[in-house]
Design a protein around this motif. Structure first.
Motif, PDB file in Angstrom:
ATOM      1  N   SER A 104      52.586  51.323  57.484  1.00 33.42           N
ATOM      2  CA  SER A 104      51.713  51.054  56.329  1.00 33.42           C
ATOM      3  C   SER A 104      52.032  51.965  55.149  1.00 33.42           C
ATOM      4  CB  SER A 104      50.241  51.227  56.738  1.00 33.42           C
ATOM      5  OG  SER A 104      50.026  52.539  57.242  1.00 33.42           O
ATOM      6  N   SER A 105      52.630  53.114  55.434  1.00 34.64           N
ATOM      7  CA  SER A 105      52.942  54.075  54.365  1.00 34.64           C
ATOM      8  C   SER A 105      54.374  53.929  53.844  1.00 34.64           C
ATOM      9  CB  SER A 105      52.741  55.506  54.868  1.00 34.64           C
ATOM     10  OG  SER A 105      53.578  55.777  55.982  1.00 34.64           O
ATOM     11  N   SER A 106      55.133  52.961  54.384  1.00 37.05           N
ATOM     12  CA  SER A 106      56.519  52.768  53.953  1.00 37.05           C
ATOM     13  C   SER A 106      56.579  52.331  52.492  1.00 37.05           C
ATOM     14  CB  SER A 106      57.210  51.718  54.816  1.00 37.05           C
ATOM     15  OG  SER A 106      57.299  52.143  56.159  1.00 37.05           O
ATOM     16  N   SER A 107      57.661  52.708  51.838  1.00 38.09           N
ATOM     17  CA  SER A 107      57.850  52.302  50.451  1.00 38.09           C
ATOM     18  C   SER A 107      58.089  50.799  50.389  1.00 38.09           C
ATOM     19  CB  SER A 107      59.037  53.038  49.841  1.00 38.09           C
ATOM     20  OG  SER A 107      60.244  52.633  50.468  1.00 38.09           O
ATOM     21  N   GLU A 108      57.907  50.242  49.210  1.00 43.44           N
ATOM     22  CA  GLU A 108      58.100  48.805  49.044  1.00 43.44           C
ATOM     23  C   GLU A 108      59.556  48.420  49.304  1.00 43.44           C
ATOM     24  OE1 GLU A 108      56.850  45.005  48.676  1.00 43.44           O
ATOM     25  OE2 GLU A 108      55.610  46.814  48.713  1.00 43.44           O
ATOM     26  N   SER A 109      60.491  49.263  48.878  1.00 42.10           N
ATOM     27  CA  SER A 109      61.906  48.953  49.090  1.00 42.10           C
ATOM     28  C   SER A 109      62.259  48.958  50.575  1.00 42.10           C
ATOM     29  CB  SER A 109      62.785  49.958  48.340  1.00 42.10           C
ATOM     30  OG  SER A 109      62.580  51.278  48.824  1.00 42.10           O
ATOM     31  N   THR A 110      61.634  49.856  51.354  1.00 41.84           N
ATOM     32  CA  THR A 110      61.870  49.889  52.803  1.00 41.84           C
ATOM     33  C   THR A 110      61.362  48.617  53.457  1.00 41.84           C
ATOM     34  OG1 THR A 110      61.721  52.299  52.863  1.00 41.84           O
ATOM     35  CG2 THR A 110      61.419  51.147  54.944  1.00 41.84           C
ATOM     36  N   LYS A 111      60.187  48.173  53.061  1.00 41.79           N
ATOM     37  CA  LYS A 111      59.624  46.940  53.601  1.00 41.79           C
ATOM     38  C   LYS A 111      60.482  45.735  53.233  1.00 41.79           C
ATOM     39  CE  LYS A 111      54.837  48.640  53.400  1.00 41.79           C
ATOM     40  NZ  LYS A 111      53.518  48.474  52.758  1.00 41.79           N
ATOM     41  N   GLN A 112      60.999  45.726  52.015  1.00 44.48           N
ATOM     42  CA  GLN A 112      61.828  44.610  51.572  1.00 44.48           C
ATOM     43  C   GLN A 112      63.164  44.589  52.314  1.00 44.48           C
ATOM     44  OE1 GLN A 112      61.937  45.417  47.372  1.00 44.48           O
ATOM     45  NE2 GLN A 112      60.079  44.235  46.937  1.00 44.48           N
ATOM     46  N   PHE A 114      63.610  45.692  55.376  1.00 40.56           N
ATOM     47  CA  PHE A 114      63.268  45.206  56.706  1.00 40.56           C
ATOM     48  C   PHE A 114      63.203  43.679  56.717  1.00 40.56           C
ATOM     49  CE2 PHE A 114      59.987  43.712  59.664  1.00 40.56           C
ATOM     50  CZ  PHE A 114      60.458  44.212  60.861  1.00 40.56           C
ATOM     51  N   GLU A 115      62.536  43.096  55.734  1.00 40.60           N
ATOM     52  CA  GLU A 115      62.395  41.640  55.669  1.00 40.60           C
ATOM     53  C   GLU A 115      63.740  40.961  55.435  1.00 40.60           C
ATOM     54  OE1 GLU A 115      59.845  39.688  56.317  1.00 40.60           O
ATOM     55  OE2 GLU A 115      58.640  41.453  56.854  1.00 40.60           O
ATOM     56  N   ALA A 116      64.588  41.595  54.626  1.00 43.40           N
ATOM     57  CA  ALA A 116      65.909  41.023  54.357  1.00 43.40           C
ATOM     58  C   ALA A 116      66.754  40.993  55.631  1.00 43.40           C
ATOM     59  CB  ALA A 116      66.611  41.816  53.268  1.00 43.40           C
ATOM     60  N   LEU A 117      66.704  42.076  56.412  1.00 42.13           N
ATOM     61  CA  LEU A 117      67.435  42.102  57.681  1.00 42.13           C
ATOM     62  C   LEU A 117      66.876  41.069  58.654  1.00 42.13           C
ATOM     63  CD1 LEU A 117      67.970  45.909  58.402  1.00 42.13           C
ATOM     64  CD2 LEU A 117      69.733  44.198  57.994  1.00 42.13           C
ATOM     65  N   LYS A 118      65.558  40.950  58.655  1.00 43.14           N
ATOM     66  CA  LYS A 118      64.891  40.024  59.562  1.00 43.14           C
ATOM     67  C   LYS A 118      65.323  38.584  59.319  1.00 43.14           C
ATOM     68  CE  LYS A 118      60.181  39.013  61.172  1.00 43.14           C
ATOM     69  NZ  LYS A 118      58.740  39.345  60.983  1.00 43.14           N
ATOM     70  N   ASN A 119      65.727  38.289  58.105  1.00 42.69           N
ATOM     71  CA  ASN A 119      66.099  36.920  57.753  1.00 42.69           C
ATOM     72  C   ASN A 119      67.607  36.700  57.698  1.00 42.69           C
ATOM     73  OD1 ASN A 119      63.440  35.632  57.280  1.00 42.69           O
ATOM     74  ND2 ASN A 119      63.236  37.215  55.725  1.00 42.69           N
ATOM     75  N   CYS A 120      68.388  37.662  58.186  1.00 39.46           N
ATOM     76  CA  CYS A 120      69.848  37.523  58.189  1.00 39.46           C
ATOM     77  C   CYS A 120      70.301  36.490  59.214  1.00 39.46           C
ATOM     78  CB  CYS A 120      70.498  38.862  58.521  1.00 39.46           C
ATOM     79  SG  CYS A 120      70.791  39.898  57.092  1.00 39.46           S
ATOM     80  N   PRO A 121      71.287  35.688  58.879  1.00 45.19           N
ATOM     81  CA  PRO A 121      71.844  34.741  59.860  1.00 45.19           C
ATOM     82  C   PRO A 121      72.776  35.466  60.830  1.00 45.19           C
ATOM     83  CG  PRO A 121      73.045  34.578  57.806  1.00 45.19           C
ATOM     84  CD  PRO A 121      71.905  35.538  57.550  1.00 45.19           C
ATOM     85  N   PRO A 122      73.075  34.861  61.961  1.00 42.00           N
ATOM     86  CA  PRO A 122      74.039  35.459  62.903  1.00 42.00           C
ATOM     87  C   PRO A 122      75.420  35.568  62.263  1.00 42.00           C
ATOM     88  CG  PRO A 122      72.776  33.698  63.938  1.00 42.00           C
ATOM     89  CD  PRO A 122      72.509  33.607  62.471  1.00 42.00           C
ATOM     90  N   THR A 123      76.213  36.488  62.777  1.00 44.87           N
ATOM     91  CA  THR A 123      77.563  36.681  62.262  1.00 44.87           C
ATOM     92  C   THR A 123      78.493  37.096  63.400  1.00 44.87           C
ATOM     93  OG1 THR A 123      78.904  37.897  60.647  1.00 44.87           O
ATOM     94  CG2 THR A 123      77.107  39.098  61.687  1.00 44.87           C
ATOM     95  N   THR A 154      75.569  41.916  52.381  1.00 49.20           N
ATOM     96  CA  THR A 154      75.093  41.843  51.001  1.00 49.20           C
ATOM     97  C   THR A 154      73.726  41.190  51.048  1.00 49.20           C
ATOM     98  OG1 THR A 154      77.346  41.647  50.112  1.00 49.20           O
ATOM     99  CG2 THR A 154      75.525  40.965  48.688  1.00 49.20           C
ATOM    100  N   LEU A 155      72.703  41.977  50.761  1.00 44.04           N
ATOM    101  CA  LEU A 155      71.324  41.493  50.863  1.00 44.04           C
ATOM    102  C   LEU A 155      70.659  41.505  49.487  1.00 44.04           C
ATOM    103  CD1 LEU A 155      70.162  43.394  54.085  1.00 44.04           C
ATOM    104  CD2 LEU A 155      71.156  41.104  53.902  1.00 44.04           C
ATOM    105  N   ASN A 156      69.900  40.455  49.235  1.00 45.28           N
ATOM    106  CA  ASN A 156      69.156  40.366  47.977  1.00 45.28           C
ATOM    107  C   ASN A 156      67.686  40.644  48.237  1.00 45.28           C
ATOM    108  OD1 ASN A 156      71.285  39.394  46.052  1.00 45.28           O
ATOM    109  ND2 ASN A 156      71.383  37.703  47.523  1.00 45.28           N
ATOM    110  N   TYR A 157      67.197  41.716  47.683  1.00 45.57           N
ATOM    111  CA  TYR A 157      65.770  42.038  47.770  1.00 45.57           C
ATOM    112  C   TYR A 157      65.409  42.970  46.623  1.00 45.57           C
ATOM    113  CZ  TYR A 157      67.321  46.451  49.941  1.00 45.57           C
ATOM    114  OH  TYR A 157      67.927  47.654  50.202  1.00 45.57           O
ATOM    115  N   GLY A 158      64.129  42.984  46.290  1.00 49.93           N
ATOM    116  CA  GLY A 158      63.680  43.830  45.180  1.00 49.93           C
ATOM    117  C   GLY A 158      64.270  43.431  43.848  1.00 49.93           C
ATOM    118  N   GLY A 159      64.657  42.155  43.727  1.00 47.66           N
ATOM    119  CA  GLY A 159      65.197  41.677  42.463  1.00 47.66           C
ATOM    120  C   GLY A 159      66.633  42.077  42.204  1.00 47.66           C
TER     121      GLY A 159
END
Length: 217
Positions: A104-112, A114-123, A154-159
């Motif tokens: 809950s105390s993580s920065s917004e960039s850390t949360k973003q 995490f979400e970007a990794l969570k949505n990565c396709p297999p490789t 290459t992940l897109n998050y935080g704009g």
């Protein structure tokens, strides 16, 4: 699974003890593997394997250093080649999202992240393996050192677009091939995350060590 893991741990202990003894006695030449024999070992190991993957992480807010299981997949396939490479097909990057420690105390960039990794396709991923000496060989198994390559994303998050590097610990993790049933088990630990830099990793406050074990059927 637990039995195989314990067996591999026992083998590792025996190998390290044998290596230490060899170093102390100065008899290292007798422990080397000639090129022809080495190639035959790699030919024995080489092949296509199907099995499962299990994912572990170090519990946070705990004094225990034991990794705990947090996820698994029932179907995984990889190829061991006689040129000392391992190819992991459809490596599930999304399953190692827990390398990012989110609270809950993580920065917004850390949360973003995490979400970007969570949505990565297999490789498809690569690793290299080698047999350092005769102490890794017995009549029932061939053990080997595993060095996974870094996962570059290459992940897109935080704009913005970010280069993210997932780095595995090299040289300390092992695999084992059993001659009795031609099965193999491979271990690796993901222990570093770099964002937009190859020199400065994320602080250990923001990452978990992730263990991955492949076990063939």
């Amino acid at each position: 699974m637990k039995t195989l893991r314990n067996y591999l741990f026992l083998i590792v202990c025996c190998i390290f003890a044998a290596t230490a003894f060899t170093a102390c006695t100065g008899d290292s030449d007798d422990n080397s593997i000639d090129p022809t024999t080495y190639k035959s070992y790699l030919n024995n190991i080489s092949g296509n394997y199907i099995g499962k993957m299990v994912f572990y992480k170090t519990p946070k807010n705990s004094s225990s250093t034991t990794l705990e299981k947090y996820d698994s997949i029932s179907y995984a396939n990889w190829k061991m080649s006689a040129d000392s490479t391992i190819t992991f097909y459809n490596f599930p990057v999304s399953k190692v999202d827990s390398v990012i420690n989110v609270s809950s105390s993580s920065s917004e960039s850390t949360k973003q992240l995490f979400e970007a990794l969570k949505n990565c396709p297999p490789t498809t991923r690569k690793a290299f393996y080698g047999i350092p000496s005769k102490s890794y060989i017995s009549s029932t198994y061939i053990a080997f050192i595993v060095n996974p390559t870094t996962i570059e994303l290459t992940l897109n998050y935080g704009g913005a677009s970010h280069k993210v590097y997932l780095v595995f610990t090299a040289g300390y993790y092992m695999g084992m091939w059993l001659s009795s049933n031609k099965t193999t088990q491979i271990q690796a630990v993901l222990s570093g995350v770099y964002v937009d830099s190859t020199t400065t990793p994320l602080s250990s406050d923001y990452i978990n060590n992730i263990g991955v074990i492949w076990t063939s059927k």
